[in-house]
Design a protein around this motif. Structure first.
Motif, PDB file in Angstrom:
ATOM      1  N   GLY A   1       0.792  -1.217   0.000  1.00 43.41           N
ATOM      2  CA  GLY A   1       0.000   0.000   0.000  1.00 43.41           C
ATOM      3  C   GLY A   1       0.824   1.266   0.000  1.00 43.41           C
ATOM      4  O   GLY A   1       2.021   1.270   0.311  1.00 43.41           O
ATOM      5  N   MET A   2       0.154   2.338  -0.357  1.00 47.58           N
ATOM      6  CA  MET A   2       0.720   3.679  -0.273  1.00 47.58           C
ATOM      7  C   MET A   2       0.110   4.387   0.941  1.00 47.58           C
ATOM      8  O   MET A   2      -1.088   4.240   1.206  1.00 47.58           O
ATOM      9  CB  MET A   2       0.410   4.476  -1.539  1.00 47.58           C
ATOM     10  CG  MET A   2       0.881   3.795  -2.807  1.00 47.58           C
ATOM     11  SD  MET A   2       2.678   3.544  -2.808  1.00 47.58           S
ATOM     12  CE  MET A   2       2.853   2.310  -4.110  1.00 47.58           C
TER      13      MET A   2
ATOM     14  N   GLY B   1      -7.369  15.416  14.888  1.00 49.36           N
ATOM     15  CA  GLY B   1      -8.126  15.332  13.646  1.00 49.36           C
ATOM     16  C   GLY B   1      -7.347  14.689  12.512  1.00 49.36           C
ATOM     17  O   GLY B   1      -7.780  14.720  11.348  1.00 49.36           O
ATOM     18  N   ALA B   2      -6.199  14.101  12.821  1.00 51.52           N
ATOM     19  CA  ALA B   2      -5.319  13.541  11.793  1.00 51.52           C
ATOM     20  C   ALA B   2      -5.553  12.051  11.616  1.00 51.52           C
ATOM     21  O   ALA B   2      -6.022  11.351  12.514  1.00 51.52           O
ATOM     22  CB  ALA B   2      -3.861  13.809  12.160  1.00 51.52           C
ATOM     23  N   TYR B   3      -5.194  11.544  10.450  1.00 49.59           N
ATOM     24  CA  TYR B   3      -5.295  10.111  10.145  1.00 49.59           C
ATOM     25  C   TYR B   3      -4.154   9.724   9.213  1.00 49.59           C
ATOM     26  O   TYR B   3      -3.610  10.564   8.479  1.00 49.59           O
ATOM     27  CB  TYR B   3      -6.636   9.773   9.486  1.00 49.59           C
ATOM     28  CG  TYR B   3      -6.745  10.298   8.073  1.00 49.59           C
ATOM     29  CD1 TYR B   3      -6.343   9.523   6.981  1.00 49.59           C
ATOM     30  CD2 TYR B   3      -7.200  11.588   7.811  1.00 49.59           C
ATOM     31  CE1 TYR B   3      -6.405  10.019   5.687  1.00 49.59           C
ATOM     32  CE2 TYR B   3      -7.264  12.092   6.531  1.00 49.59           C
ATOM     33  CZ  TYR B   3      -6.868  11.298   5.462  1.00 49.59           C
ATOM     34  OH  TYR B   3      -6.899  11.797   4.187  1.00 49.59           O
ATOM     35  N   THR B   4      -3.795   8.452   9.240  1.00 48.91           N
ATOM     36  CA  THR B   4      -2.859   7.867   8.273  1.00 48.91           C
ATOM     37  C   THR B   4      -3.322   6.452   7.990  1.00 48.91           C
ATOM     38  O   THR B   4      -3.498   5.663   8.920  1.00 48.91           O
ATOM     39  CB  THR B   4      -1.414   7.850   8.808  1.00 48.91           C
ATOM     40  OG1 THR B   4      -0.982   9.178   9.083  1.00 48.91           O
ATOM     41  CG2 THR B   4      -0.473   7.224   7.789  1.00 48.91           C
ATOM     42  N   ILE B   5      -3.536   6.151   6.716  1.00 45.62           N
ATOM     43  CA  ILE B   5      -3.963   4.799   6.335  1.00 45.62           C
ATOM     44  C   ILE B   5      -3.133   4.349   5.122  1.00 45.62           C
ATOM     45  O   ILE B   5      -2.335   5.121   4.577  1.00 45.62           O
ATOM     46  CB  ILE B   5      -5.478   4.742   6.021  1.00 45.62           C
ATOM     47  CG1 ILE B   5      -5.869   5.823   4.998  1.00 45.62           C
ATOM     48  CG2 ILE B   5      -6.287   4.952   7.278  1.00 45.62           C
ATOM     49  CD1 ILE B   5      -5.866   5.359   3.591  1.00 45.62           C
ATOM     50  N   GLN B   6      -3.339   3.111   4.713  1.00 44.43           N
ATOM     51  CA  GLN B   6      -2.661   2.582   3.533  1.00 44.43           C
ATOM     52  C   GLN B   6      -3.698   2.162   2.504  1.00 44.43           C
ATOM     53  O   GLN B   6      -4.717   1.542   2.844  1.00 44.43           O
ATOM     54  CB  GLN B   6      -1.799   1.378   3.891  1.00 44.43           C
ATOM     55  CG  GLN B   6      -0.504   1.716   4.613  1.00 44.43           C
ATOM     56  CD  GLN B   6       0.247   0.456   4.986  1.00 44.43           C
ATOM     57  OE1 GLN B   6      -0.022  -0.150   6.015  1.00 44.43           O
ATOM     58  NE2 GLN B   6       1.169   0.045   4.144  1.00 44.43           N
ATOM     59  N   LEU B   7      -3.408   2.480   1.232  1.00 43.66           N
ATOM     60  CA  LEU B   7      -4.286   2.103   0.130  1.00 43.66           C
ATOM     61  C   LEU B   7      -3.449   1.557  -1.020  1.00 43.66           C
ATOM     62  O   LEU B   7      -2.332   2.042  -1.267  1.00 43.66           O
ATOM     63  CB  LEU B   7      -5.077   3.313  -0.374  1.00 43.66           C
ATOM     64  CG  LEU B   7      -6.118   3.929   0.567  1.00 43.66           C
ATOM     65  CD1 LEU B   7      -6.641   5.230  -0.037  1.00 43.66           C
ATOM     66  CD2 LEU B   7      -7.254   2.954   0.822  1.00 43.66           C
TER      67      LEU B   7
ATOM     68  N   GLY C   1      -7.472   1.320  11.433  1.00 35.96           N
ATOM     69  CA  GLY C   1      -6.951   2.545  12.014  1.00 35.96           C
ATOM     70  C   GLY C   1      -7.342   3.783  11.242  1.00 35.96           C
ATOM     71  O   GLY C   1      -6.581   4.760  11.202  1.00 35.96           O
ATOM     72  N   ASP C   2      -8.546   3.774  10.628  1.00 35.11           N
ATOM     73  CA  ASP C   2      -8.927   4.881   9.757  1.00 35.11           C
ATOM     74  C   ASP C   2      -9.787   5.934  10.453  1.00 35.11           C
ATOM     75  O   ASP C   2     -10.520   6.680   9.792  1.00 35.11           O
ATOM     76  CB  ASP C   2      -9.652   4.359   8.509  1.00 35.11           C
ATOM     77  CG  ASP C   2     -10.911   3.572   8.846  1.00 35.11           C
ATOM     78  OD1 ASP C   2     -11.275   3.507  10.037  1.00 35.11           O
ATOM     79  OD2 ASP C   2     -11.529   3.026   7.920  1.00 35.11           O
TER      80      ASP C   2
END
Length: 332
Positions: free
Chosen positions: A198-199, A240-246, A233-234
């Protein structure tokens, strides 16, 4: 003072300062009393840090011995091989102040096994499996739950409902996207998993006044297939921040705040991901809570009714997450 006198004093000091050491031993069996061989015993302190002892494994009769432990409080883990079908067990706060005999009877469980592979069918090593009981939310003890060089894993869990997650623990390896699965396990089961590289996509969700919006749930839907991706973890954090993989692709992104925040859901109809991407932000507009009750012809609450809301001026559908009636026929 003579040399002999100095040596005598030094010897007395060493003996007086040495700590007593004790042995912990016992027999590990199954619930029917049959010996459980090749069970590994590990020790931890009260903070969960491992205690360095030589590798200790039960013999063919299920017998083990740990020699020379200093007095103290230890957490003992008994880790059978998964092929035995026996559950691992942890004995917390075991106080060792003398030679101790500790016999353990392990309970049978269900063997969960399978392969973790990439999209080409090649096994992925060093993928960690975590199993959480859905009723209690507690993590099940599953030692040896990382995949081997071929991508194979096997663990033993009690029968029940689980949230399972596979994630990479390799240092400096590829950014495999974690896979989550809800699974009912009532017998031995094989679950194979396919993972994608993922990115990383990150951003911040704020209000129109610039305040962070906490616990916003994010959905990413593949524009080509219409399938919603699993993105562990989305939810946004306290900033208010998030980091995910796609995976590489094009996505529809929906930001779903909790109803009590009185904010309209955010919508990005086309998010293109071809590399790690930062600054995928959203500003959520203030809104109003629409709620009500849906019943059938006889007044019985109607469960599972989807509510659609459209703007009469533009004809556009308003994104309204969680807009399906519950068992009481209500929506909000």
């Amino acid at each position: 003072m003579t040399t002999a006198r100095i040596l005598t004093i030094a010897f007395i000091l060493v003996v007086a300062g040495s700590a007593a050491a004790f042995d912990v031993s016992g027999t590990v069996t199954d619930s029917l009393g049959a010996p459980a061989p090749t069970v590994e015993i590990r020790l931890f302190d009260g903070l969960g840090n491992p205690i360095g002892i030589p590798l200790t494994v039960t013999d063919a009769a299920g017998v083990y011995t740990i020699v020379g432990l200093p007095a103290g409080s230890y957490v003992l883990q008994f880790r059978p091989v998964a092929a035995s079908g026996l559950l691992a067990e942890e004995r917390p706060a075991t106080i060792v102040a003398a030679n101790l005999t500790l016999d353990v009877a392990l309970t049978a469980g269900m063997i969960l096994s399978g392969y973790v592979r990439d999209e080409a069918g090649v096994g992925i090593p060093s993928i960690d499996l975590q199993a959480f009981n859905r009723d209690t939310g507690t993590q099940t003890l599953t030692p040896g739950d990382d995949t081997d060089a071929t991508g194979y894993y096997d663990v033993v869990v009690p029968a029940g409902e689980y949230d399972l997650e596979w994630r990479s623990v390799a240092v400096g390896g590829q950014a495999w996207i974690p896979v989550q699965l809800q699974q009912t396990i009532l017998t031995d089961m094989v679950v194979d998993v396919t993972m994608q590289v993922g990115m990383f996509v990150s951003g911040t969700i704020t209000t129109s006044t610039g305040l962070p919006v906490v616990n916003v749930n994010l959905d990413f839907i593949d524009v080509t297939t219409g399938q919603k991706l699993d993105t562990p973890g989305d939810n946004t954090d306290l900033l208010g921040a998030y980091t995910i993989q796609l995976p590489i692709g094009e996505y529809e992104m929906i930001a779903k705040p909790v109803v009590t925040d009185r904010l309209v859901a955010g919508h990005n109809p086309s998010l293109t991901v071809v590399a790690d991407t930062i600054g995928v932000d959203m500003v959520l507009a203030p809104g109003f809570v629409l709620s009500g009750l849906v019943t059938g012809p006889t007044g019985v609450p109607a469960d599972g009714v989807d509510i659609d809301v459209s703007d009469t001026l533009t004809g556009e559908t308003v994104i309204t997450p969680n807009d399906v009636t519950n068992l009481l026929g209500t929506y909000q």
